[in-house]
Design a protein around this motif. Sequence first.
Motif, PDB file in Angstrom:
ATOM      1  N   ALA A 149       0.837  -1.205   0.000  1.00 38.25           N
ATOM      2  CA  ALA A 149       0.000   0.000   0.000  1.00 38.25           C
ATOM      3  C   ALA A 149       0.869   1.251   0.000  1.00 38.25           C
ATOM      4  CB  ALA A 149      -0.938  -0.002   1.199  1.00 38.25           C
ATOM      5  N   PHE A 150       1.939   1.234   0.801  1.00 40.36           N
ATOM      6  CA  PHE A 150       2.844   2.384   0.850  1.00 40.36           C
ATOM      7  C   PHE A 150       3.489   2.622  -0.515  1.00 40.36           C
ATOM      8  CE2 PHE A 150       7.005   4.335   1.477  1.00 40.36           C
ATOM      9  CZ  PHE A 150       6.645   5.478   2.180  1.00 40.36           C
TER      10      PHE A 150
ATOM     11  N   PHE B  17       2.861  12.797  -4.226  1.00 45.58           N
ATOM     12  CA  PHE B  17       3.122  12.067  -2.984  1.00 45.58           C
ATOM     13  C   PHE B  17       4.149  12.829  -2.153  1.00 45.58           C
ATOM     14  CE2 PHE B  17       5.769   9.255  -0.447  1.00 45.58           C
ATOM     15  CZ  PHE B  17       4.815   8.566   0.282  1.00 45.58           C
ATOM     16  N   LYS B  18       3.867  12.940  -0.879  1.00 45.05           N
ATOM     17  CA  LYS B  18       4.804  13.589   0.035  1.00 45.05           C
ATOM     18  C   LYS B  18       4.630  12.962   1.405  1.00 45.05           C
ATOM     19  CE  LYS B  18       6.800  18.031   0.221  1.00 45.05           C
ATOM     20  NZ  LYS B  18       6.697  19.442  -0.082  1.00 45.05           N
ATOM     21  N   ASN B  19       5.741  12.580   1.995  1.00 45.57           N
ATOM     22  CA  ASN B  19       5.781  12.001   3.333  1.00 45.57           C
ATOM     23  C   ASN B  19       6.687  12.927   4.150  1.00 45.57           C
ATOM     24  OD1 ASN B  19       5.679  10.317   5.508  1.00 45.57           O
ATOM     25  ND2 ASN B  19       6.673   8.592   4.539  1.00 45.57           N
ATOM     26  N   VAL B  20       6.106  13.619   5.120  1.00 46.34           N
ATOM     27  CA  VAL B  20       6.810  14.713   5.786  1.00 46.34           C
ATOM     28  C   VAL B  20       6.842  14.513   7.298  1.00 46.34           C
ATOM     29  CG1 VAL B  20       6.822  17.220   6.124  1.00 46.34           C
ATOM     30  CG2 VAL B  20       6.053  16.282   3.960  1.00 46.34           C
TER      31      VAL B  20
ATOM     32  N   LEU C 165      11.441  14.349  16.281  1.00 50.00           N
ATOM     33  CA  LEU C 165      10.175  14.162  15.593  1.00 50.00           C
ATOM     34  C   LEU C 165       9.025  14.490  16.532  1.00 50.00           C
ATOM     35  CD1 LEU C 165       8.647  13.004  13.068  1.00 50.00           C
ATOM     36  CD2 LEU C 165       8.654  10.821  14.302  1.00 50.00           C
ATOM     37  N   VAL C 166       8.110  15.374  16.073  1.00 53.82           N
ATOM     38  CA  VAL C 166       6.951  15.733  16.885  1.00 53.82           C
ATOM     39  C   VAL C 166       5.636  15.479  16.162  1.00 53.82           C
ATOM     40  CG1 VAL C 166       8.195  17.393  18.320  1.00 53.82           C
ATOM     41  CG2 VAL C 166       7.113  18.167  16.197  1.00 53.82           C
ATOM     42  N   GLY C 167       5.688  15.311  14.828  1.00 57.84           N
ATOM     43  CA  GLY C 167       4.476  15.062  14.059  1.00 57.84           C
ATOM     44  C   GLY C 167       4.824  14.764  12.620  1.00 57.84           C
ATOM     45  N   GLY C 168       3.792  14.487  11.833  1.00 56.55           N
ATOM     46  CA  GLY C 168       4.046  14.198  10.429  1.00 56.55           C
ATOM     47  C   GLY C 168       2.772  13.987   9.649  1.00 56.55           C
ATOM     48  N   CYS C 169       2.955  13.784   8.339  1.00 58.00           N
ATOM     49  CA  CYS C 169       1.811  13.533   7.466  1.00 58.00           C
ATOM     50  C   CYS C 169       2.270  12.845   6.187  1.00 58.00           C
ATOM     51  CB  CYS C 169       1.079  14.821   7.127  1.00 58.00           C
ATOM     52  SG  CYS C 169       2.066  16.029   6.212  1.00 58.00           S
ATOM     53  N   THR C 170       1.320  12.187   5.546  1.00 60.81           N
ATOM     54  CA  THR C 170       1.527  11.584   4.240  1.00 60.81           C
ATOM     55  C   THR C 170       0.355  12.006   3.372  1.00 60.81           C
ATOM     56  OG1 THR C 170       2.581   9.671   5.257  1.00 60.81           O
ATOM     57  CG2 THR C 170       1.871   9.423   2.976  1.00 60.81           C
TER      58      THR C 170
ATOM     59  N   GLY D 186      -6.711  16.128  -3.431  1.00 62.14           N
ATOM     60  CA  GLY D 186      -5.602  16.012  -2.501  1.00 62.14           C
ATOM     61  C   GLY D 186      -6.039  15.039  -1.420  1.00 62.14           C
ATOM     62  N   TYR D 187      -5.310  13.975  -1.240  1.00 62.77           N
ATOM     63  CA  TYR D 187      -5.696  12.913  -0.315  1.00 62.77           C
ATOM     64  C   TYR D 187      -4.750  12.915   0.889  1.00 62.77           C
ATOM     65  CZ  TYR D 187      -7.527   8.377   1.087  1.00 62.77           C
ATOM     66  OH  TYR D 187      -8.127   7.367   1.777  1.00 62.77           O
ATOM     67  N   VAL D 188      -5.325  13.011   2.087  1.00 59.78           N
ATOM     68  CA  VAL D 188      -4.553  12.963   3.320  1.00 59.78           C
ATOM     69  C   VAL D 188      -4.591  11.522   3.825  1.00 59.78           C
ATOM     70  CG1 VAL D 188      -4.304  13.846   5.669  1.00 59.78           C
ATOM     71  CG2 VAL D 188      -5.204  15.343   3.859  1.00 59.78           C
ATOM     72  N   GLU D 189      -3.463  10.833   3.723  1.00 61.37           N
ATOM     73  CA  GLU D 189      -3.388   9.447   4.175  1.00 61.37           C
ATOM     74  C   GLU D 189      -3.188   9.384   5.688  1.00 61.37           C
ATOM     75  OE1 GLU D 189      -3.225   5.334   4.387  1.00 61.37           O
ATOM     76  OE2 GLU D 189      -4.029   6.625   2.845  1.00 61.37           O
TER      77      GLU D 189
END
Length: 108
Positions: free
Chosen positions: A37-38, A47-50, A58-63, A71-74
Motif C-alpha cells: 500500500a505504501f 506524494f509527500k511524506n513529511v 520528531l513531533v508530528g508528520g503527514c503523508t 488532494g488525499y490525506v493518508e
Amino acid sequence: MPENIKIQELKITSDHEFMEYKAMYDEIFVTALDKNAFEEQENRAHFKNVSFMIDGKLVGGCTVFEEDGFGYVETVFVLSEMRGKGLSKIIMNYIFDYFRTNGLNKTK
C-alpha cells in the motif's frame, strides 16, 4: 511556519529505510504499515511524506498524495507529548498550502 519547526521530507529508497520507517509508523498508528500500500501511494502524483521536527526531535508528520484529482490525506499525527500546542493546525495548514500550490482544491 514557526521558526522552531523544521520540515523534513522523507525519501525511502531502501528496504532498510522502509523497515525503520515501518517501526516508527507501527508505534504511532493502530494499523500496521503495509509495504504494498505504501509503495502504491508513493507512486501517485504529488506524494509527500513529511516529518515535523523541533530541536531535531520528531513531533508530528503527514503523508499526502493526489488521487482522482483530489488532494488525499493518508496520515496525520502529532506525538502525545506535543498535543494541545497547535501543532496539528500547523500540519493541516501545511497540507492545504501544499495542495493549493499543486492545483488540488478538493481534499479527501
